[in-house]
Design a protein around this motif. Sequence first.
Motif, short mmCIF file in Angstrom:
data_model
loop_
_atom_site.label_atom_id
_atom_site.label_comp_id
_atom_site.label_asym_id
_atom_site.label_seq_id
_atom_site.Cartn_x
_atom_site.Cartn_y
_atom_site.Cartn_z
N MET A 1 -9.38 -30.02 37.72
CA MET A 1 -7.75 -29.83 36.87
C MET A 1 -6.92 -29.40 38.93
N THR A 2 -7.51 -28.62 39.57
CA THR A 2 -7.27 -28.41 40.71
C THR A 2 -8.22 -28.38 41.81
N GLU A 3 -7.76 -27.51 43.01
CA GLU A 3 -8.34 -27.79 43.87
C GLU A 3 -9.39 -26.50 43.64
N TYR A 4 -9.44 -25.49 42.81
CA TYR A 4 -9.97 -24.25 41.95
C TYR A 4 -11.06 -24.49 41.01
N LEU A 5 -12.91 -23.92 41.23
CA LEU A 5 -13.72 -24.48 40.20
C LEU A 5 -12.97 -23.20 39.43
N GLN A 6 -13.11 -22.03 39.67
CA GLN A 6 -13.18 -20.31 38.71
C GLN A 6 -12.35 -19.97 39.29
N ALA A 7 -12.41 -19.20 39.10
CA ALA A 7 -10.85 -17.72 39.10
C ALA A 7 -11.10 -16.32 38.87
N LEU A 8 -11.08 -15.53 39.51
CA LEU A 8 -11.23 -13.72 38.72
C LEU A 8 -10.53 -13.93 39.37
N ALA A 9 -9.68 -11.92 38.23
CA ALA A 9 -8.51 -11.22 38.73
C ALA A 9 -8.46 -9.92 38.01
N ALA A 10 -8.12 -9.12 38.52
CA ALA A 10 -8.52 -7.37 37.28
C ALA A 10 -8.03 -6.60 38.78
N GLY A 11 -6.72 -4.82 37.70
CA GLY A 11 -5.62 -4.92 38.23
C GLY A 11 -5.37 -3.34 37.38
N TYR A 12 -4.90 -2.90 37.89
CA TYR A 12 -4.26 -1.75 37.19
C TYR A 12 -2.41 -1.67 37.86
N VAL A 13 -1.97 -1.14 37.39
CA VAL A 13 -0.42 -0.64 36.89
C VAL A 13 0.28 0.45 36.99
N TYR A 14 0.15 1.77 37.69
CA TYR A 14 1.07 2.11 37.30
C TYR A 14 2.76 2.53 36.68
N LYS A 15 2.99 2.96 36.08
CA LYS A 15 3.92 2.03 35.74
C LYS A 15 5.51 3.30 35.73
N ALA A 16 5.30 4.15 36.10
CA ALA A 16 6.25 5.28 36.52
C ALA A 16 5.74 6.42 37.67
N PRO A 17 4.47 6.03 38.87
CA PRO A 17 4.70 6.54 39.51
C PRO A 17 5.86 8.03 40.01
N PHE A 18 5.27 9.27 40.09
CA PHE A 18 5.90 10.46 40.55
C PHE A 18 7.28 10.13 40.56
N GLY A 19 6.97 10.58 38.53
CA GLY A 19 8.42 10.01 37.75
C GLY A 19 9.67 9.57 37.69
N ARG A 20 9.03 8.36 38.76
CA ARG A 20 9.95 6.64 39.58
C ARG A 20 9.99 6.50 37.70
N VAL A 21 10.76 6.11 37.05
CA VAL A 21 10.65 5.61 36.12
C VAL A 21 10.41 3.79 35.86
N ASP A 22 11.34 3.32 37.26
CA ASP A 22 11.06 2.25 37.60
C ASP A 22 10.67 1.79 38.15
N ASP A 23 9.90 2.40 39.22
CA ASP A 23 9.07 1.61 40.40
C ASP A 23 7.68 1.56 39.76
N ARG A 24 6.75 0.58 40.64
CA ARG A 24 5.96 0.02 39.74
C ARG A 24 4.28 -0.16 41.40
N ILE A 25 3.41 0.62 41.23
CA ILE A 25 2.52 0.24 41.39
C ILE A 25 1.30 -0.08 41.36
N GLY A 26 0.64 -1.61 42.12
CA GLY A 26 -0.25 -2.14 41.35
C GLY A 26 -1.52 -2.15 42.33
N LEU A 27 -2.30 -2.66 41.40
CA LEU A 27 -3.76 -2.44 42.54
C LEU A 27 -4.65 -3.89 41.42
N ALA A 28 -4.94 -4.75 42.55
CA ALA A 28 -5.55 -5.95 41.53
C ALA A 28 -7.05 -5.86 43.02
N ALA A 29 -7.84 -6.71 42.06
CA ALA A 29 -8.72 -7.51 43.20
C ALA A 29 -8.90 -8.28 42.00
#
Length: 377
Positions: free
Chosen positions: A289-317
């Motif tokens: 369908m496109t130039e890609y045959l296969q893709a895989l991604a996974a990650g983690y999101v911290y939704k209130a780092p250090f008490g900052r409720v509107d911040d986000r920290i994200g990690l992905a591979a």
Amino acid sequence: MSRFRTQRLPMVALIGTLAAGPALSQSSWEQFKDTLSRNAGIDFEFTYAPVIQASPDRDWESTANHELDFIGSWTPANGSGVLQWWALNILDYSSLSTSAFSNTLGIISDPNDGDLGGDRSFSGLALLWWQQELAGGVRLNFGKLGLAELVGKNRYAHDGRSDFFNTVVTGDVVAGYNVQDSGLGVFAELRRPEWYVSGFVADGSAEDNWIDFDSPGDGVWQYAAELGLTPEIAGLGPGNYRFTVSGIDAIETGNGTRQNGWGYGVSADQDIGANHAVFARFSRSASQMTEYLQALAAGYVYKAPFGRVDDRIGLAAWQVESEDASLRREKGLEAYWSVQVSDTTSITPDLQIILDPAKDRSRSSVTVLGLRLRVVF
């Protein structure tokens, strides 16, 4: 180095100005929007989100662009349905487009979602549809469909202007509906408390900047079907688990031939208590369908780092494989911190490390540093 500095200084000034500006008359603006909503049923917002990225591994070669969104809806007084729209402008600031920047780095996982190819700017409609709720939990959308807003979504990895930057993380790069211009079509969904089924059929050869009434006669269609599970898991919280099959007629392949393409994907996100979440994506092409045959991604999101409720920290591979068997299987890591600096404005530094660049076997890794502003008003 001088080239990056020349571009960086006006961009930094622009980011600082826009970050401060919307707060000046926010109260009267919000009152106007509230009055318009109550009296006319019109709700809308503007979002301005410029991105700048550079690589220290390539003599600070850089790319920069913005996306300006106008998203809104109109609900008639009788509540019979809702008209929804999304108009946008994408503009390149630099001499390197996103795809040209990727080619310079020797990578196939675009580090941001603003690719315009050879164009310097784009303005047009991403979607314009009428949404109708029917009895029994059935919903219909018809009009110009924004297909990536209907299937294959993910709460924590979906929008390159508000969460992760890299396109392999934020969308299904394998599927045709994520890259092909969308046209007129119909979407239907049947929803129950803990599951749903949905699907669409849409014009697959439309012009992307407006509503194309001529192209349905070409007989090129896009289609998808999705099964979703939406459980509320005790001790964790809400989750979404989606399985999608999609296809497109008569795509052009690299050797100049045309064929029908199809593939499948999984997208999942799960809360872990109030402040943590995990997500994953997987997709594979059964027929190109496109130039890609296969893709895989996974990650983690911290939704209130250090008490900052509107911040986000994200990690992905992620890991992505091209349809071109001569290219390496590319891998990557991404980390971002979205810092909410006011009610309307966030600033997001981003780091991407791309391992085994698919097009450059001379390097084991490439680093991309990024900065994004997001202003909503």
